[in-house]
Design a protein around this motif. Structure first.
Motif, PDB file in Angstrom:
ATOM      1  N   UNK B 189       0.839  -1.201   0.000  1.00 31.99           N
ATOM      2  CA  UNK B 189       0.000   0.000   0.000  1.00 31.99           C
ATOM      3  C   UNK B 189       0.876   1.254   0.000  1.00 31.99           C
ATOM      4  N   UNK B 190       1.925   1.212   0.823  1.00 28.69           N
ATOM      5  CA  UNK B 190       2.824   2.356   0.909  1.00 28.69           C
ATOM      6  C   UNK B 190       3.476   2.628  -0.438  1.00 28.69           C
ATOM      7  N   UNK B 193       0.974   4.181  -2.854  1.00 28.33           N
ATOM      8  CA  UNK B 193       0.635   5.564  -2.510  1.00 28.33           C
ATOM      9  C   UNK B 193       1.815   6.492  -2.789  1.00 28.33           C
ATOM     10  N   UNK B 194       3.025   6.037  -2.472  1.00 30.94           N
ATOM     11  CA  UNK B 194       4.211   6.849  -2.757  1.00 30.94           C
ATOM     12  C   UNK B 194       4.248   7.208  -4.236  1.00 30.94           C
TER      13      UNK B 194
END
Lengths: 307, 203
Positions: B189-190, B193-194
């Motif tokens: 997820x990170x 999103x990044x």
């Protein structure tokens, strides 16, 4: 436990998946002073805070806000002087149209995520920069650096504010404890009094589960009321205690509010020369109290005759 | 209104400081910024609108009465509000369960069904701005990039307050597998999103 083990736990803690003891151990490690884990935690919490953003926004009913504002104005402990607000306007909002997340449009999205994802962003900038002209690349890095520098400064400033606030909170806590200690001493001396009389109070029709007890120290002319099972008085309302004499005269004794558990205590002096008190009663009245009862009886009890 | 204008242009951090300095209008502004996004979180956990609204009121009163609980060194105001709303809502679910144990909604099948239903739900508030709508699409898309097992483990922890050992016994899977799914899912997820933010950052 080593720092590495804790670092490994940070993501699980942020999403709420650790057992309580594991979470406590992680937080203790951070509180003991581990900036690396603290940073990882802030980043993980910001990441996890994205999860609810996938849900469709939904406005709560307007009364949630109005009730909140009433509640906080009523409980305001130390009102600031009513001068102009001391908040500096640092963000020039091109168009202050509010999003659901409320940040001014434009810079909002980035600034909102900045502290948490700064590291990730910086990495992304470097990566993207590799395929771009070197000049733009270095300017970009410089910008990112400046942003981080500003962030560190803001952090330091806000920590100073936090420390001051903590000191203030502790000072207030000491005051409260001293006050409670004073009350406890009063109660203790009341219980030792020889001329002690007890008045049992029962709940009225509107809240039959409420009950109360008055300890009357006849030597010192003091009533100490303990009540429990009471509903909150409600917005703009309060409870008022009455001395009702044998001649049916109703004399206001004092007002009180209940705590979150529905309990209340009140400490009042019995006026001299009011004659025999036959009944003690509590009514529900407008905030601040009234000279003669207007509301319904919430608690009442007969005062035993004194020989 | 000059004051309203100034507040609207303040950052979250400035608003939180103003709240600590007992400026009630700052609390109103923070509420206006985030209530509509915290409401669905509370509702998702509690399943009842009235209760969700009560929790929301409690959360913002707590922000007012205990302003020093918020430590800017520990994260953004939004992350703090999410943590607070989530834990107050879960506390309430737990005390409800204690009160009338053995009733309703506590079986895993029910949880899975409601999870599926809420993911399918796409009704959007007409008040939702374009920016928030875009963000919602991004986060939803990022979540769809996870495997269903990863998503389920994350959501059981986040929305139902289950620990990894509880999830492991509920799904009848080894503990290590559950932990791995949560970690992998969140890392994925990170990354996604990044990538979104890097892209919108260069736009």
């Amino acid at each position: 436990m080593s720092c590495e083990v804790h670092r490994d736990q940070v993501l699980l803690h942020a999403v709420g998946a650790l057992d309580r003891s594991e979470s406590e151990s992680l937080l203790a490690h951070i509180d003991a002073g581990c900036p690396a884990c603290a940073g990882a935690l802030a980043e993980s919490l910001a990441l996890v805070a994205h999860l609810p953003l996938a849900l469709p926004a939904m406005e709560p009913s307007p009364f949630v806000r109005s009730r909140l504002m009433q509640r906080i104005v009523a409980t305001r402990p130390t009102a600031p002087s009513s001068t102009a607000p001391s908040i500096p306007a640092v963000v020039p909002a091109p168009s202050p149209s509010r999003s659901v997340l409320g940040e001014p449009t434009g810079s909002g999205l980035r600034r909102w995520i900045a502290p948490a994802l700064a590291a990730g962003l910086a990495a992304a900038v470097v990566h993207v920069g590799a395929v771009r002209p070197a000049l733009r690349d270095s300017r970009r890095l410089e910008l990112a650096l400046n942003e981080q520098r500003g962030e560190v400064q803001r952090l330091l400033e806000s920590q100073a504010v936090t420390f001051e606030a903590q000191l203030e909170t502790q000072r207030r806590q000491i005051e409260r404890l001293e006050m409670e200690a004073g009350r406890a001493a009063q109660t203790a001396s009341l219980l030792q009094a020889s001329q002690l009389l007890m008045v049992e109070l029962r709940g009225g029709a509107t809240q039959p589960e409420a009950q109360g007890r008055i300890l009357w120290n006849r030597d010192r002319g003091i009533w100490h009321l303990y009540a429990s099972g009471l509903q909150p008085a409600g917005e703009g309302r309060t409870y008022e205690l009455w001395f009702i004499t044998a001649a049916d005269e109703k004399i206001p004794a004092g007002t009180f509010d209940v705590d979150a558990e529905g309990r209340a205590t009140l400490y009042v002096e019995v006026p001299k020369g009011i004659g025999t008190i036959a009944v003690a009663a509590v009514t529900d009245e407008p905030a601040g109290g009234v000279p003669q009862p207007t509301g319904s009886v919430q608690l009442a009890g007969a005062v035993p005759e004194v020989g | 209104m000059a004051e309203g204008r100034v507040l609207r242009e303040s950052s979250d951090r400035e608003l939180m400081q103003a709240i600590a300095q007992r400026q009630s209008a700052a609390l109103g502004e923070i509420y206006d910024r985030y209530a509509a996004q915290l409401m669905p979180l509370a509702l998702r956990i509690l399943g009842q609108r009235a209760e969700a609204e009560e929790v929301l009121g409690d959360v913002f009163s707590e922000v007012w009465t205990l302003p020093d609980r918020y430590d800017p060194a520990r994260g953004t105001a939004w992350a703090y509000l999410v943590t607070l709303t989530r834990s107050r809502a879960i506390d309430r679910v737990r005390s409800r369960q204690r009160e009338r144990r053995m009733q309703t909604a506590d079986d895993p099948q029910h949880a899975l069904e409601s999870l599926a239903a809420s993911e399918a739900g796409g009704e959007t508030s007409p008040l939702e701005s374009a920016l928030a709508g875009e963000r919602r699409r991004q986060v939803s898309q990022a979540l769809r990039g996870l495997t269903p097992e990863q998503r389920l483990a994350i959501e059981l922890a986040f929305y139902r307050g289950l620990s990894h050992s509880e999830i492991s016994s509920e799904l009848n899977e080894p503990l290590g597998t559950v932990k791995g799914r949560i970690r992998l899912g969140l890392s994925q997820l990170r990354l996604t999103l990044d990538r979104f933010y890097a892209r919108s950052g260069t736009a």
